[in-house]
Design an enzyme around this catalytic site. Structure first.
Site, PDB file in Angstrom:
ATOM      1  N   HIS A  41       8.733  17.862  24.134  1.00 54.42           N
ATOM      2  CA  HIS A  41       8.087  18.109  25.429  1.00 54.42           C
ATOM      3  C   HIS A  41       7.321  16.858  25.893  1.00 54.42           C
ATOM      4  O   HIS A  41       7.336  16.514  27.076  1.00 54.42           O
ATOM      5  CB  HIS A  41       7.073  19.264  25.314  1.00 54.42           C
ATOM      6  N   LEU A 188      14.265  18.757  17.739  1.00 58.12           N
ATOM      7  CA  LEU A 188      12.929  19.359  17.802  1.00 58.12           C
ATOM      8  C   LEU A 188      12.994  20.646  18.614  1.00 58.12           C
ATOM      9  O   LEU A 188      13.652  20.705  19.651  1.00 58.12           O
ATOM     10  CB  LEU A 188      11.924  18.396  18.422  1.00 58.12           C
ATOM     11  N   ARG A 191      10.963  26.603  17.648  1.00 56.16           N
ATOM     12  CA  ARG A 191      11.384  27.553  16.612  1.00 56.16           C
ATOM     13  C   ARG A 191      11.383  26.950  15.216  1.00 56.16           C
ATOM     14  O   ARG A 191      11.402  27.697  14.234  1.00 56.16           O
ATOM     15  CB  ARG A 191      12.793  28.073  16.910  1.00 56.16           C
TER      16      ARG A 191
END
Ligand code: PAF
Length: 283
Positions: A41, A188, A191
């Site tokens: 992210h 990545l 989870r």
């Protein structure tokens, strides 16, 4: 590095801030997320900052894209640590809408994308992409951002978003961003935190088998044989179930394509209770 990232929770506050930036001639990039932020992210935030003057991350655990209520209830909610990571990444704003702001009483609209949402995760998770398309179209229209950033790990999601943004004439540029991986190849994902140490050691076998199959197909091996060999390798490594492992054309995710066309291998597989997905280009 910023000390903290300002948080807004209403469409009115979001629009007021974006309106100020636009009035000052500044451009705005959006990073839609459901939180539990990781380096993947944050790479989207960095990409947004390299294209636009301002970067807004959104954090909304979207009930409409979960087909299992328990999965929705158990989804990690880590707003405080997410906000700290975004401040460190120099994001300018975090938009965390209340559920009633996003879906007020009487909300009855659904954005459905056909074609690219069929099969793969769309087959395994009924209604999932309607939920994604509905919330992302709202985020685009609520923010009025100039661009939005999506990771290629969720490649089918990226295609769904590109499709509805073009079909609905939403004036926003969709920026695909490369999948971020651990050094052993594991993509990545929020989870990954559910994996035990033993499962974490097995997990990279998925990507390993997919890249081997992609190289074999690019080298001329029969597609079905290469995919079967990959499935065998994934199960032999310790995955307990394969949801799908398929090759599809990149442009429209059609399963029929000729060898010269850009294509990818897509997979979803279970390690215990944890469902991991990945994709890799052929050739
Ligand atoms: O990829 C995600 O985290 C979600 O599907 C998204 C794009 C934020 C929509 O809820």
């Amino acid at each position: 590095m910023s000390a903290s990232v300002p948080i807004v929770r209403t469409v009115a506050d979001l629009r007021a801030q974006v309106g100020e930036w636009h009035a000052a001639g500044q451009t705005v990039g959006l990073i839609p997320t459901m939180g539990a932020l990781h380096a993947g992210h944050l790479s989207l935030v960095a990409a947004a900052l390299s294209h636009y003057d301002r970067a807004i991350a959104t954090l909304f655990v979207n009930p409409k894209q979960f087909n299992d209520p328990a999965d929705y209830a158990n989804y990690p909610r880590t707003e405080e640590s997410d906000a700290a990571k975004l401040a460190e990444a120099d994001a300018h704003l975090l938009y965390c809408p209340y559920p009633a702001e996003m879906y007020p009483d009487g909300f009855s609209t659904n954005v459905t994308v056909s074609g690219v949402s069929a099969g793969l995760c769309g087959g395994a998770r009924a209604g999932h992409f309607d939920g994604v398309a509905t919330v992302c179209s709202k985020l685009f229209l609520q923010s009025g951002a100039d661009g939005a950033f999506f990771g290629e790990k969720d490649y089918q999601q990226l295609k769904v978003v590109q499709r509805f943004a073009a079909d609905l004439d939403i004036p926003i540029t969709i920026h695909p961003c490369a999948t971020v991986r651990d050094p052993d190849g594991l993509a990545l994902s929020s989870r990954n935190q559910h994996l035990s140490p033993e499962q974490r050691a097995i997990a990279p076998a998925l990507y390993r088998a997919m890249t081997a199959a992609a190289a074999d197909i690019a080298g001329g091996r029969d597609r079905d044989q290469a995919l079967e060999a990959a499935k065998t390798a994934i199960l032999a490594a310790g995955y307990n179930r394969i949801d799908y492992l398929e090759a599809r054309r990149e442009t429209d995710l059609n399963i029929e394509f000729s060898s010269g066309e850009p294509a990818r291998i897509f997979a979803a597989a279970f390690l215990g209770e944890t469902r991991l997905i990945d994709n890799t280009p052929i050739g």
